[in-house]
Design a protein around this motif. Structure first.
Motif, PDB file in Angstrom:
ATOM      1  N   ASN A   1      44.731  56.379 -11.494  1.00 18.60           N
ATOM      2  CA  ASN A   1      45.505  55.227 -11.931  1.00 18.60           C
ATOM      3  C   ASN A   1      45.976  55.515 -13.357  1.00 18.60           C
ATOM      4  OD1 ASN A   1      46.335  52.763 -13.070  1.00 18.60           O
ATOM      5  ND2 ASN A   1      45.015  51.601 -11.685  1.00 18.60           N
ATOM      6  N   PRO A   2      47.267  55.768 -13.549  1.00 22.54           N
ATOM      7  CA  PRO A   2      47.751  56.127 -14.888  1.00 22.54           C
ATOM      8  C   PRO A   2      47.679  54.976 -15.895  1.00 22.54           C
ATOM      9  CG  PRO A   2      49.582  55.895 -13.369  1.00 22.54           C
ATOM     10  CD  PRO A   2      48.323  55.773 -12.559  1.00 22.54           C
ATOM     11  N   ILE A   3      47.598  53.743 -15.419  1.00 19.20           N
ATOM     12  CA  ILE A   3      47.514  52.602 -16.329  1.00 19.20           C
ATOM     13  C   ILE A   3      46.105  52.501 -16.927  1.00 19.20           C
ATOM     14  CG2 ILE A   3      47.675  50.077 -16.499  1.00 19.20           C
ATOM     15  CD1 ILE A   3      49.850  50.314 -14.271  1.00 19.20           C
ATOM     16  N   THR A   4      45.103  52.562 -16.056  1.00 20.06           N
ATOM     17  CA  THR A   4      43.711  52.471 -16.534  1.00 20.06           C
ATOM     18  C   THR A   4      43.150  53.838 -16.924  1.00 20.06           C
ATOM     19  OG1 THR A   4      42.785  52.730 -14.310  1.00 20.06           O
ATOM     20  CG2 THR A   4      43.246  50.478 -15.054  1.00 20.06           C
ATOM     21  N   GLN A   5      43.833  54.897 -16.518  1.00 18.66           N
ATOM     22  CA  GLN A   5      43.413  56.286 -16.737  1.00 18.66           C
ATOM     23  C   GLN A   5      42.058  56.567 -16.089  1.00 18.66           C
ATOM     24  OE1 GLN A   5      43.802  57.049 -20.957  1.00 18.66           O
ATOM     25  NE2 GLN A   5      46.023  57.196 -20.787  1.00 18.66           N
ATOM     26  N   LEU A   6      41.824  55.939 -14.933  1.00 13.74           N
ATOM     27  CA  LEU A   6      40.599  56.133 -14.183  1.00 13.74           C
ATOM     28  C   LEU A   6      40.899  56.656 -12.792  1.00 13.74           C
ATOM     29  CD1 LEU A   6      38.803  52.767 -15.039  1.00 13.74           C
ATOM     30  CD2 LEU A   6      38.302  55.014 -16.025  1.00 13.74           C
ATOM     31  N   THR A   7      39.962  57.380 -12.224  1.00  7.61           N
ATOM     32  CA  THR A   7      40.038  57.770 -10.824  1.00  7.61           C
ATOM     33  C   THR A   7      39.353  56.674 -10.019  1.00  7.61           C
ATOM     34  OG1 THR A   7      40.021  60.110 -11.390  1.00  7.61           O
ATOM     35  CG2 THR A   7      39.450  59.530  -9.121  1.00  7.61           C
TER      36      THR A   7
END
Length: 62
Positions: free
Chosen positions: A51-57
């Motif tokens: 998720n590029p917004i949260t920068q989490l997988t």
């Protein structure tokens, strides 16, 4: 979706679930025909996506 007379999750971690299936098991999914599970054991791999917004997988459930 897994449909079977009975099943039990015997192992679970962040990206896989291992099931013990009792009786005839079938997998239903909108993108392919019905699949018959040909083993008493089934491993479900949970798709991971970034998720590029949260920068989490994160796990993808679709």
């Amino acid at each position: 979706m897994l449909k079977a007379p009975g099943y039990k999750i015997i192992e679970k971690d962040g990206s896989t679930e291992t099931f013990r299936i009792y009786g005839d098991g079938f997998i239903f999914h909108g993108e392919h025909k019905i699949l018959r599970v040909e083993s008493y054991y089934f491993v479900k791999y949970i798709q991971q996506e970034y998720n590029p917004i949260t920068q989490l997988t994160e796990n993808a459930y679709d």
